[in-house]
Motif scaffolding. Structure first.
Motif, PDB file in Angstrom:
ATOM      1  N   GLY A  55       0.797  -1.228   0.000  1.00 34.62           N
ATOM      2  CA  GLY A  55       0.000   0.000   0.000  1.00 34.62           C
ATOM      3  C   GLY A  55       0.823   1.268   0.000  1.00 34.62           C
ATOM      4  N   TYR A  56       2.097   1.175  -0.397  1.00 36.46           N
ATOM      5  CA  TYR A  56       3.001   2.319  -0.270  1.00 36.46           C
ATOM      6  C   TYR A  56       2.533   3.526  -1.082  1.00 36.46           C
ATOM      7  N   PHE A  57       1.869   3.272  -2.200  1.00 38.13           N
ATOM      8  CA  PHE A  57       1.416   4.380  -3.040  1.00 38.13           C
ATOM      9  C   PHE A  57      -0.087   4.630  -2.909  1.00 38.13           C
ATOM     10  N   ASP A  58      -0.696   4.006  -1.909  1.00 42.76           N
ATOM     11  CA  ASP A  58      -2.110   4.277  -1.653  1.00 42.76           C
ATOM     12  C   ASP A  58      -2.271   5.693  -1.096  1.00 42.76           C
ATOM     13  N   ASP A  59      -3.395   6.292  -1.379  1.00 44.08           N
ATOM     14  CA  ASP A  59      -3.698   7.621  -0.852  1.00 44.08           C
ATOM     15  C   ASP A  59      -5.058   7.586  -0.180  1.00 44.08           C
ATOM     16  N   PRO A  60      -5.104   7.598   1.167  1.00 46.92           N
ATOM     17  CA  PRO A  60      -3.971   7.816   2.064  1.00 46.92           C
ATOM     18  C   PRO A  60      -3.225   6.523   2.380  1.00 46.92           C
ATOM     19  N   TYR A  61      -1.950   6.679   2.739  1.00 49.03           N
ATOM     20  CA  TYR A  61      -1.137   5.550   3.182  1.00 49.03           C
ATOM     21  C   TYR A  61      -1.612   5.116   4.563  1.00 49.03           C
ATOM     22  N   ASP A  62      -1.697   3.807   4.781  1.00 43.15           N
ATOM     23  CA  ASP A  62      -2.197   3.276   6.051  1.00 43.15           C
ATOM     24  C   ASP A  62      -1.081   3.271   7.096  1.00 43.15           C
ATOM     25  N   THR A  63      -1.179   4.137   8.085  1.00 41.71           N
ATOM     26  CA  THR A  63      -0.162   4.238   9.139  1.00 41.71           C
ATOM     27  C   THR A  63      -0.598   3.555  10.437  1.00 41.71           C
ATOM     28  N   THR A  64      -1.568   2.673  10.349  1.00 41.36           N
ATOM     29  CA  THR A  64      -2.107   2.044  11.560  1.00 41.36           C
ATOM     30  C   THR A  64      -1.018   1.389  12.399  1.00 41.36           C
ATOM     31  N   ILE A  93      17.801  -1.300  13.113  1.00 40.45           N
ATOM     32  CA  ILE A  93      16.558  -0.837  13.733  1.00 40.45           C
ATOM     33  C   ILE A  93      16.277   0.623  13.386  1.00 40.45           C
ATOM     34  N   LEU A  94      17.337   1.429  13.222  1.00 34.58           N
ATOM     35  CA  LEU A  94      17.132   2.829  12.832  1.00 34.58           C
ATOM     36  C   LEU A  94      16.783   2.930  11.354  1.00 34.58           C
ATOM     37  N   LYS A  95      17.412   2.110  10.525  1.00 29.00           N
ATOM     38  CA  LYS A  95      17.028   2.078   9.106  1.00 29.00           C
ATOM     39  C   LYS A  95      15.557   1.706   8.970  1.00 29.00           C
ATOM     40  N   GLY A  96      15.110   0.755   9.790  1.00 29.14           N
ATOM     41  CA  GLY A  96      13.707   0.376   9.772  1.00 29.14           C
ATOM     42  C   GLY A  96      12.794   1.495  10.242  1.00 29.14           C
ATOM     43  N   PHE A  97      13.285   2.311  11.164  1.00 27.57           N
ATOM     44  CA  PHE A  97      12.526   3.487  11.610  1.00 27.57           C
ATOM     45  C   PHE A  97      12.278   4.420  10.430  1.00 27.57           C
ATOM     46  N   PHE A  98      13.313   4.667   9.641  1.00 24.13           N
ATOM     47  CA  PHE A  98      13.131   5.509   8.456  1.00 24.13           C
ATOM     48  C   PHE A  98      12.192   4.839   7.455  1.00 24.13           C
ATOM     49  N   ASP A  99      12.386   3.527   7.229  1.00 23.27           N
ATOM     50  CA  ASP A  99      11.560   2.810   6.257  1.00 23.27           C
ATOM     51  C   ASP A  99      10.081   2.856   6.622  1.00 23.27           C
ATOM     52  N   ARG A 100       9.775   2.704   7.911  1.00 22.47           N
ATOM     53  CA  ARG A 100       8.378   2.556   8.329  1.00 22.47           C
ATOM     54  C   ARG A 100       7.711   3.864   8.745  1.00 22.47           C
ATOM     55  N   VAL A 101       8.507   4.841   9.172  1.00 26.61           N
ATOM     56  CA  VAL A 101       7.919   6.079   9.708  1.00 26.61           C
ATOM     57  C   VAL A 101       8.041   7.255   8.741  1.00 26.61           C
ATOM     58  N   PHE A 102       9.126   7.318   7.992  1.00 32.79           N
ATOM     59  CA  PHE A 102       9.284   8.385   7.009  1.00 32.79           C
ATOM     60  C   PHE A 102       8.605   7.942   5.711  1.00 32.79           C
TER      61      PHE A 102
END
Length: 203
Positions: A55-64, A93-102
């Motif tokens: 769903g990365y390009f869904d609008d809106p992106y699901d941040t649940t 773990i920090l790379k994953g923070f960027f991947d999942r939160v940014f």
């Protein structure tokens, strides 16, 4: 100002933990508030889930799956990152923070018409990274090209507001560094953060 301080180190008694403590004390001494996000202590999952990727390009992106962290990031005016550099890169773990939160809708939006991204983290006016390396400075900078600084400055800081105050401070050669150099590094961080005014800028 209100800061989100993100710590990425698995050991509670690490030097990174001492850096996080030092930064917190320096900011709070100047009247700022600090929300400390210890990725390991809070058991953050760095893995991008299948549904998140599909769903990365869904609008809106699901941040649940990341809603509580998104709320904390959205409330911050400054972002402090504290982490070691492993293999000349971010801890996983920090790379994953960027991947999942940014992600789209949080850090940026897609401009489909012109094929570029539009900044969304306009609430972040200050971004500091405090890191360590196991290698001497000349290996990190001259041999490897300082990849973490380059990624931060060119690929992550630009997702924040235009003109964000980005600073990075590294303590190199951690495998051989003396206690005196550790103390000096902590004092340097304290001095730097004491210069952060209530408006979130350095003179």
């Amino acid at each position: 100002m209100h800061f989100l301080l993100v710590l990425a180190h698995p050991l509670q008694d690490s030097f990174a933990g001492a850096v996080a403590d030092t930064a917190t004390r320096a900011l709070e001494a100047n009247g700022h508030s600090v929300d400390r996000l210890d990725l390991y202590a809070e058991d953050f999952d760095p893995r991008l889930a299948q549904a998140e990727r599909r769903g990365y390009f869904d609008d809106p992106y699901d941040t649940t799956g990341i809603a509580p962290i998104v709320e904390r990031l959205s409330a911050a005016e400054g972002l402090i990152l504290v982490f070691p550099q492993w293999w000349f890169n971010f801890p996983a773990i920090l790379k994953g923070f960027f991947d999942r939160v940014f992600v789209p809708g949080i850090a940026f939006t897609h401009d489909a018409a012109r094929g570029r991204i539009v900044r969304k983290l306009t609430n972040i006016r200050l971004l500091h990274a405090y890191t360590t390396t196991g290698s001497p400075w000349w290996v990190a900078r001259l041999v490897m090209g300082d990849p973490v600084r380059r990624l931060m400055r060119r690929g992550i800081a630009p997702f924040c507001a235009e003109g964000v105050d980005f600073r990075m401070l590294s303590l190199h050669d951690m495998d051989r560094v003396t206690d005196a150099r550790r103390r000096a590094h902590l004092e340097r961080i304290t001095r730097r953060l004491h210069r952060v005014g209530r408006a979130g800028t350095l003179p």
